[in-house]
Write an enzyme that holds these catalytic residues in place. Sequence first.
Site, PDB file in Angstrom:
ATOM      1  CE  LYS A  16      69.132  52.697  -4.521  1.00 27.96           C
ATOM      2  NZ  LYS A  16      68.787  51.315  -4.197  1.00 27.96           N
ATOM      3  CG  ASP A  34      69.238  48.562  -7.155  1.00 28.53           C
ATOM      4  OD1 ASP A  34      68.252  47.832  -7.413  1.00 28.53           O
ATOM      5  OD2 ASP A  34      69.781  48.581  -6.034  1.00 28.53           O
ATOM      6  CD  GLU A  88      71.546  45.731  -7.136  1.00 30.94           C
ATOM      7  OE1 GLU A  88      72.619  46.106  -7.667  1.00 30.94           O
ATOM      8  OE2 GLU A  88      71.260  45.983  -5.955  1.00 30.94           O
ATOM      9  CG  ASP A 142      69.893  43.793  -3.400  1.00 32.91           C
ATOM     10  OD1 ASP A 142      70.171  43.108  -2.403  1.00 32.91           O
ATOM     11  OD2 ASP A 142      69.945  45.036  -3.390  1.00 32.91           O
ATOM     12  CE  LYS A 166      71.404  45.076   0.737  1.00 34.05           C
ATOM     13  NZ  LYS A 166      71.224  45.001  -0.713  1.00 34.05           N
TER      14      LYS A 166
HETATM   15 MG    MG Z   1      69.830  46.710  -4.711  1.00 32.56          MG
END
Ligand code: MG
Length: 334
Positions: free
Chosen positions: A137, A166, A192, A220, A244
């Site tokens: 992250k 991300d 991402e 995303d 997702k």
């Molecule tokens: Mg993500």
Amino acid sequence: MRLRLNYRRYALPFRAPVRTAHGVWAERTGLIVRLDNEAGRAGYGEVSPIPWFGTETVEETEAALGLLGEWVTPEQLAAVPAKLGCLRFALASACAEKQPVPSSAYLAVAALLPAGRAAVTQIAPNAELGFRTFKWKVGVGDIADELSLLDDVIGELPSGAKLRLDANGAWDRRQAARWLDRAAERPVEFIEQPVAADSRGAEDVLRGLAGDFPTPLALDESLVGASDVDRWLAADWRGIFVIKAALLGDPAPVVARLAAAKADVVFSSALETAVGARAALQIAFAWTGKPRALGFGVWPLFAQGVFDGPFSSPFIRTEDVERLNPEAVWTALN
Ligand code: MG
């Protein structure tokens, strides 16, 4: 044919609060839907919305379920509006007569690293377990501090391993360009969501960055539902689609369109329980395109283990998916 519709709402505390770009998340709310056919077969599905992502809320879902009533026809279920993508996903899972056929016996999983310097010490123990894809992250702390950590993080990677970054939309174009410049010629699998999906001109910025730098970009937060996937497919996006399934409505037709376009896909969790996890992982296992490490290294996630999907490990096998027991989740919510 008539189906009997039941649902149970849940509010499940996480084992540890989840830090997101939108603050701290302590409890997962959602619904488990059950459909019984006239032959007495029960099917289960999960509504696991992420409203700050742009999905419907649990309240909106409950209102729609209330309108449907206890006895429903497949035609009524098919007429649930597309904007209730999480509910449509749950109903499709609960109605499914047969499961998608797996094309892989096992799939790799990405290890999740904490934000900041804590990532550096988390790589070796995960590499020891067998993880070869790591997700870090970024966009959480100061950009210069995080950039200066990148080589320390990469230095810990075992040979042949890849790092995903991300940013959860934290950067502007200029900041994203600094990261992409640094990532070039380093083992960065992709970055991402470098800029926020709802920032001004986001789509042009994403396309511009994708054209200017060699490191692939992944969408995303830009993909909240099937219509977003279709829009990016129509625009011939050659980066990665983070899928997702829980947000996509009936996922089968969307996944078929991704496959037809030879899209590059990463399947990812929406922090759902074992019910949604089973359906989402079945879709990932049926994917015949290039396999990328799954974004499903999230469990154990809940304070009560009965709700968890397969525990994070370097691989998930088809048996791990088949072992998930939606009925046990349903019963535990009684
Ligand atoms: Mg993500």
